[in-house]
Enzyme design. Sequence first.
Site, PDB file in Angstrom:
ATOM      1  N   TYR A 172      15.577  31.422   3.102  1.00 15.49           N
ATOM      2  CA  TYR A 172      14.480  32.260   3.580  1.00 15.49           C
ATOM      3  C   TYR A 172      14.640  32.588   5.069  1.00 15.49           C
ATOM      4  O   TYR A 172      15.017  31.718   5.869  1.00 15.49           O
ATOM      5  CB  TYR A 172      13.142  31.539   3.386  1.00 15.49           C
ATOM      6  CG  TYR A 172      12.712  31.429   1.943  1.00 15.49           C
ATOM      7  CD1 TYR A 172      12.414  32.557   1.189  1.00 15.49           C
ATOM      8  CD2 TYR A 172      12.588  30.180   1.340  1.00 15.49           C
ATOM      9  CE1 TYR A 172      11.999  32.444  -0.132  1.00 15.49           C
ATOM     10  CE2 TYR A 172      12.172  30.056   0.016  1.00 15.49           C
ATOM     11  CZ  TYR A 172      11.887  31.195  -0.705  1.00 15.49           C
ATOM     12  OH  TYR A 172      11.484  31.092  -2.001  1.00 15.49           O
ATOM     13  N   LYS A 223       0.841  -1.198   0.000  1.00 14.98           N
ATOM     14  CA  LYS A 223       0.000   0.000   0.000  1.00 14.98           C
ATOM     15  C   LYS A 223       0.880   1.253   0.000  1.00 14.98           C
ATOM     16  O   LYS A 223       2.087   1.190   0.225  1.00 14.98           O
ATOM     17  CB  LYS A 223      -0.927   0.004   1.213  1.00 14.98           C
ATOM     18  CG  LYS A 223      -0.195   0.014   2.562  1.00 14.98           C
ATOM     19  CD  LYS A 223      -1.182  -0.041   3.708  1.00 14.98           C
ATOM     20  CE  LYS A 223      -0.455  -0.004   5.054  1.00 14.98           C
ATOM     21  NZ  LYS A 223      -1.392   0.005   6.186  1.00 14.98           N
TER      22      LYS A 223
END
Length: 815
Positions: free
Chosen positions: A710, A484
């Site tokens: 940043y 999965k």
Amino acid sequence: MSQKILKSIQNIPATFIGNNANLAIDAIAIDSRSLQNGPQTLFFALVGANNDAHQYIKDLIATGVQNFVVTHIPEECEGKANFFVVENTLTALQQFAANYRSLFDFPIIGLTGSNGKTIVKEWLNFLLSPDYNIIRSPKSYNSQIGVPLSIIAINEQHNLGIFEAGISTHSEMEKLQKIIKPTIGILTNIGSAHDEGFISLENKIREKITLFDDSEVVIYQKNEMVDAIIFPKTNVFTWSFDSQEADVFVYNAAIKNDSSTIQYRYKGDSFELIIPFQDKASVENAISCLMVLLYFKYDEKTIQNRMELLYPVEMRLKVKNGINNCSIIDDSYSSDFQSLKIALDFLESQKQYKKKTVILSDIFQSGLSNDELYAKVSQLIISNKIDRVIGIGETISAFEKKFANCITYKNTAEFISKFDDLNFANETILIKGARTFQFEEIVSLLEEKTHETVLEINLNAISHNLNFFKSKLKPNVKIMVMVKAFGYGNGGFEIAKLLEHHKVDYLGVAFADEGISLKSAGIHLPIMVLNPETTSFSAIIQHQLEPEIYSLKGLHAFLKIAEQKNLNHFPIHIKLDTGMHRLGFENNTIDDLIATLKGNQTVKVKSILSHMATSDDLEFKDFALSQIDLFEKLSSKLMSELQIKPLRHILNTSGISNYPDSQYDMARLGIGLYGVSNDAEEQKQLENVGTLKSVISQIRSIAAGESVGYGRRFIAEKPTKIATIPIGYADGISRAWGNGLGFVTIKKSKASIVGSICMDMLMVDVTDIECAEGDQVIIFGESPTVNYMAQKLNTIPYEILTSISQRVKRVFYRE
């Protein structure tokens, strides 16, 4: 060759039971899945810790195989084939190979060591091939099984062999020595690999040099411990960086212009050698090759001319996404008959599309005449049901008519000029060529273009981890493997295909669309959908998936659709809630469940399962045992009231290890397949599966006081060298991993992440690392591991793996 095979088989202790004593055998096999098995195959039914090939004999007979080496004859196969009955089939295979080896008398080079064996083998093959017809181990076939299979490939035209031998514990090398019987021994670097299998470094060296018991000479880097251990009468040929007592004294190895200049003294004279590598390991491997050339009495000019052409060795078969919905298997650096057989088996195990194409160059060093060689290659192509062959090279072009649906080109340039006319689409393409044909150019044309960040998935490691957990299961316990969430971020179809190749019993997915994708891609294994939505029931039925049913509402909804479609005994799986309190029938709903299912013929309860909440934490052992007790009580009631005998399963990965007495009929393997365990000792037994890699895009120097990224969250305290890496949080790297918490690995050194991680980039401090733009960067893998990252980020490895974006290209490979 068949006469030598017959002679070799006749000389192993075996009882022959069969219909035809006049055997015609020309191939040896151990893999029942190979399409190359046929009437003239001798199949050794090996028995492993978690797999017994005897169970496949009936199917092999049905495909035409007639000759088997077995420990017993399956009852349903008696009188249907020829059987050599032995005590141990692996021992018989090794005895057979030793017998076969004894029928040939030419020099054999045997290599062992911790590192460098395969590279030295491939380089020696390149250096010596102008003068010898060489047989060598394909890929890294150096194990107790790989060595016999390598030796069996010898034929009458070979006049030099190069075989590697690898061991992981004591007493193994003695068996390999009897098979290889090297006349020339090479001991490569002795490192820490597989240390856990030996009581000391001295013990490991003693075991390894057993390979050279009958060798006429042993070549190695002079070492006091090896000197003390090696048999006194052994003829040695040594080299050293430090000791002038060595036969070859290397007094300088300087790096210059992307190459290394090696200066050495031999027999009183000084020489200089240039190789196109800078790293220490390559220098040492090149010196091992130099020693062989010196021992073979090559002159200085020939040595220099050949060694300056040494090349990086690619030891992996890679699976890549291609253009126009193609899947590419990249084996573009070798072209010999034995490795072709291996590559074709890999193609079959990993094919994503029904149509199969092989792009093949001329084949070298087969030891066969061209007529015989290409007749055998043609048979391989037919056996593997290849739809299209594209041959490149003067020789294969001359044999074009031996292949159906074949087109040939004289060289790679001619192929490239006609590329647009070939219409590659919706097919699996094996690209296999000798290095001189530069097939990497073909790979570049066919490969889907993505950015330079890739997640490499080691299929060997997945196989190892699967077998590790299977070895913990009782023989009759089935295994379901969870694929999965895109195979826990590693890739869905490719891993499912490998698991199908390994004949696991079930695959598990979370949602119907995952299962539909796998079924549409050609996966035939039964697939259980763990979290099916009621809106997906019709699609589940259409694609023959098997839903987990966890509520009365869901059961009634599924039964209604099943009745409308007039289904009969459609498989479903009943989920019980024993304490996880996520999904499942609780104790107070069991009676209603029984009443609903009793007498119903539209569905069949294929399994009853539950999920443990604390299987990975032994502090909660009492709770885990209470879950198991409740599961036993509720599932037994269901089975008794409904008079059914479905599979039962409650254990997940950690449950397999911590609660071995509760395996029931099946266990579900999840994160452990991908090399992750929360148990430190168990983690040592698992192999790393995924390595996330990128490259350095740019390097700049900043002054003290300047900032990066940043928000100016990193300000340099001193002159600093910064490298930018093209991977960020959009690729799945947590922003919390930045600002000095995390690191990447460059040139085997840690480079701290500085400043905030950006959407598509991150920056690292490489002040103390000698690196350049374009150099490889490891984001996670061996260092840092996903376990380490999860611990530092206060999360779990599942989140690290499943967060890796789909835009990151997955490259699957096998060593």
